[in-house]
Design a protein around this motif. Sequence first.
Motif, PDB file in Angstrom:
ATOM      1  N   MET A   1      30.977  14.505  56.231  1.00 32.68           N
ATOM      2  CA  MET A   1      30.738  13.680  55.062  1.00 32.68           C
ATOM      3  C   MET A   1      29.320  13.128  55.135  1.00 32.68           C
ATOM      4  O   MET A   1      28.756  12.961  56.214  1.00 32.68           O
ATOM      5  CB  MET A   1      31.754  12.546  55.028  1.00 32.68           C
ATOM      6  CG  MET A   1      31.583  11.638  53.851  1.00 32.68           C
ATOM      7  SD  MET A   1      33.044  10.639  53.569  1.00 32.68           S
ATOM      8  CE  MET A   1      32.557   9.881  52.060  1.00 32.68           C
ATOM      9  N   LEU A   2      28.777  12.828  53.957  1.00 33.79           N
ATOM     10  CA  LEU A   2      27.445  12.231  53.900  1.00 33.79           C
ATOM     11  C   LEU A   2      27.545  10.719  54.021  1.00 33.79           C
ATOM     12  O   LEU A   2      28.514  10.098  53.560  1.00 33.79           O
ATOM     13  CB  LEU A   2      26.760  12.584  52.574  1.00 33.79           C
ATOM     14  CG  LEU A   2      26.404  14.047  52.378  1.00 33.79           C
ATOM     15  CD1 LEU A   2      25.899  14.289  50.964  1.00 33.79           C
ATOM     16  CD2 LEU A   2      25.369  14.490  53.406  1.00 33.79           C
ATOM     17  N   TYR A   3      26.492  10.139  54.626  1.00 31.71           N
ATOM     18  CA  TYR A   3      26.397   8.685  54.779  1.00 31.71           C
ATOM     19  C   TYR A   3      24.986   8.252  54.429  1.00 31.71           C
ATOM     20  O   TYR A   3      24.013   8.931  54.765  1.00 31.71           O
ATOM     21  CB  TYR A   3      26.733   8.262  56.215  1.00 31.71           C
ATOM     22  CG  TYR A   3      28.172   8.541  56.534  1.00 31.71           C
ATOM     23  CD1 TYR A   3      29.160   7.601  56.253  1.00 31.71           C
ATOM     24  CD2 TYR A   3      28.567   9.763  57.053  1.00 31.71           C
ATOM     25  CE1 TYR A   3      30.500   7.872  56.501  1.00 31.71           C
ATOM     26  CE2 TYR A   3      29.897  10.050  57.301  1.00 31.71           C
ATOM     27  CZ  TYR A   3      30.855   9.104  57.025  1.00 31.71           C
ATOM     28  OH  TYR A   3      32.178   9.385  57.257  1.00 31.71           O
ATOM     29  N   GLY A  58      11.645  -1.077  53.785  1.00 31.98           N
ATOM     30  CA  GLY A  58      12.785  -0.466  54.449  1.00 31.98           C
ATOM     31  C   GLY A  58      12.790   1.024  54.235  1.00 31.98           C
ATOM     32  O   GLY A  58      11.776   1.608  53.846  1.00 31.98           O
ATOM     33  N   SER A  59      13.936   1.643  54.507  1.00 34.60           N
ATOM     34  CA  SER A  59      14.059   3.097  54.404  1.00 34.60           C
ATOM     35  C   SER A  59      15.463   3.485  53.981  1.00 34.60           C
ATOM     36  O   SER A  59      16.410   2.719  54.166  1.00 34.60           O
ATOM     37  CB  SER A  59      13.797   3.758  55.762  1.00 34.60           C
ATOM     38  OG  SER A  59      12.547   3.423  56.280  1.00 34.60           O
ATOM     39  N   LEU A  60      15.564   4.710  53.472  1.00 34.85           N
ATOM     40  CA  LEU A  60      16.846   5.308  53.128  1.00 34.85           C
ATOM     41  C   LEU A  60      16.951   6.656  53.816  1.00 34.85           C
ATOM     42  O   LEU A  60      16.028   7.466  53.758  1.00 34.85           O
ATOM     43  CB  LEU A  60      16.970   5.498  51.616  1.00 34.85           C
ATOM     44  CG  LEU A  60      18.165   6.320  51.125  1.00 34.85           C
ATOM     45  CD1 LEU A  60      19.481   5.614  51.438  1.00 34.85           C
ATOM     46  CD2 LEU A  60      18.037   6.590  49.633  1.00 34.85           C
ATOM     47  N   ILE A  61      18.082   6.881  54.480  1.00 36.58           N
ATOM     48  CA  ILE A  61      18.391   8.166  55.082  1.00 36.58           C
ATOM     49  C   ILE A  61      19.766   8.559  54.559  1.00 36.58           C
ATOM     50  O   ILE A  61      20.690   7.739  54.578  1.00 36.58           O
ATOM     51  CB  ILE A  61      18.445   8.066  56.622  1.00 36.58           C
ATOM     52  CG1 ILE A  61      17.094   7.617  57.181  1.00 36.58           C
ATOM     53  CG2 ILE A  61      18.899   9.390  57.243  1.00 36.58           C
ATOM     54  CD1 ILE A  61      17.168   7.120  58.611  1.00 36.58           C
ATOM     55  N   VAL A  62      19.898   9.783  54.073  1.00 30.95           N
ATOM     56  CA  VAL A  62      21.205  10.305  53.696  1.00 30.95           C
ATOM     57  C   VAL A  62      21.417  11.559  54.535  1.00 30.95           C
ATOM     58  O   VAL A  62      20.638  12.517  54.437  1.00 30.95           O
ATOM     59  CB  VAL A  62      21.313  10.619  52.188  1.00 30.95           C
ATOM     60  CG1 VAL A  62      22.697  11.187  51.866  1.00 30.95           C
ATOM     61  CG2 VAL A  62      21.041   9.366  51.353  1.00 30.95           C
ATOM     62  N   ALA A  63      22.459  11.515  55.372  1.00 29.87           N
ATOM     63  CA  ALA A  63      22.702  12.607  56.306  1.00 29.87           C
ATOM     64  C   ALA A  63      24.187  12.799  56.528  1.00 29.87           C
ATOM     65  O   ALA A  63      25.000  11.911  56.235  1.00 29.87           O
ATOM     66  CB  ALA A  63      22.007  12.326  57.634  1.00 29.87           C
ATOM     67  N   GLU A  64      24.516  13.965  57.056  1.00 30.52           N
ATOM     68  CA  GLU A  64      25.907  14.304  57.324  1.00 30.52           C
ATOM     69  C   GLU A  64      26.285  13.907  58.753  1.00 30.52           C
ATOM     70  O   GLU A  64      25.570  14.204  59.710  1.00 30.52           O
ATOM     71  CB  GLU A  64      26.105  15.810  57.151  1.00 30.52           C
ATOM     72  CG  GLU A  64      27.525  16.260  57.303  1.00 30.52           C
ATOM     73  CD  GLU A  64      27.684  17.756  57.087  1.00 30.52           C
ATOM     74  OE1 GLU A  64      28.746  18.273  57.476  1.00 30.52           O
ATOM     75  OE2 GLU A  64      26.765  18.397  56.547  1.00 30.52           O
ATOM     76  N   PHE A  65      27.415  13.232  58.859  1.00 27.22           N
ATOM     77  CA  PHE A  65      28.002  12.858  60.148  1.00 27.22           C
ATOM     78  C   PHE A  65      29.498  13.127  60.066  1.00 27.22           C
ATOM     79  O   PHE A  65      30.074  13.189  58.985  1.00 27.22           O
ATOM     80  CB  PHE A  65      27.748  11.380  60.460  1.00 27.22           C
ATOM     81  CG  PHE A  65      26.291  11.062  60.683  1.00 27.22           C
ATOM     82  CD1 PHE A  65      25.716  11.194  61.942  1.00 27.22           C
ATOM     83  CD2 PHE A  65      25.489  10.632  59.644  1.00 27.22           C
ATOM     84  CE1 PHE A  65      24.379  10.915  62.150  1.00 27.22           C
ATOM     85  CE2 PHE A  65      24.143  10.345  59.834  1.00 27.22           C
ATOM     86  CZ  PHE A  65      23.588  10.486  61.099  1.00 27.22           C
ATOM     87  N   SER A  66      30.136  13.233  61.208  1.00 29.09           N
ATOM     88  CA  SER A  66      31.570  13.534  61.224  1.00 29.09           C
ATOM     89  C   SER A  66      32.422  12.327  60.849  1.00 29.09           C
ATOM     90  O   SER A  66      33.582  12.481  60.470  1.00 29.09           O
ATOM     91  CB  SER A  66      31.998  14.076  62.582  1.00 29.09           C
ATOM     92  OG  SER A  66      31.783  13.112  63.583  1.00 29.09           O
ATOM     93  N   SER A  67      31.843  11.113  60.963  1.00 30.15           N
ATOM     94  CA  SER A  67      32.602   9.901  60.638  1.00 30.15           C
ATOM     95  C   SER A  67      31.643   8.746  60.410  1.00 30.15           C
ATOM     96  O   SER A  67      30.463   8.800  60.804  1.00 30.15           O
ATOM     97  CB  SER A  67      33.545   9.543  61.796  1.00 30.15           C
ATOM     98  OG  SER A  67      32.792   9.175  62.935  1.00 30.15           O
TER      99      SER A  67
END
Length: 100
Positions: A1-3, A58-67
């Motif tokens: 899922m993306l976070y 600040g910053s924004l990161i959108v990435a896939e993690f398992s949880s």
Amino acid sequence: MLYAIIGQDAANSLSKRLSVRPAHIARLQTLQDAGRLLLAGPFPAVDAVDPAAAGFTGSLIVAEFSSLAEAETWAQADPYLTTGVYEQVTVKPFKKTFPT
């Protein structure tokens, strides 16, 4: 899922941000190399591509993690947080709708 990982910079942290940037970028490159990074970038403090001395908020990161837990653990180890560039980090599940 993306976070979505949203980092909020501490006041007057630009010089620290610049000195720690290579380590921060290396972690993002690892996510990108694994095909898990959707996007990442800073929020300029002023309406300009290069905010110069105004710096960033600040910053924004959108990435896939398992949880969510994995995303939070990753975010807590970011050099921007561990060295005090970020004063706060929020991690939220993210559902990409566009572009398709």
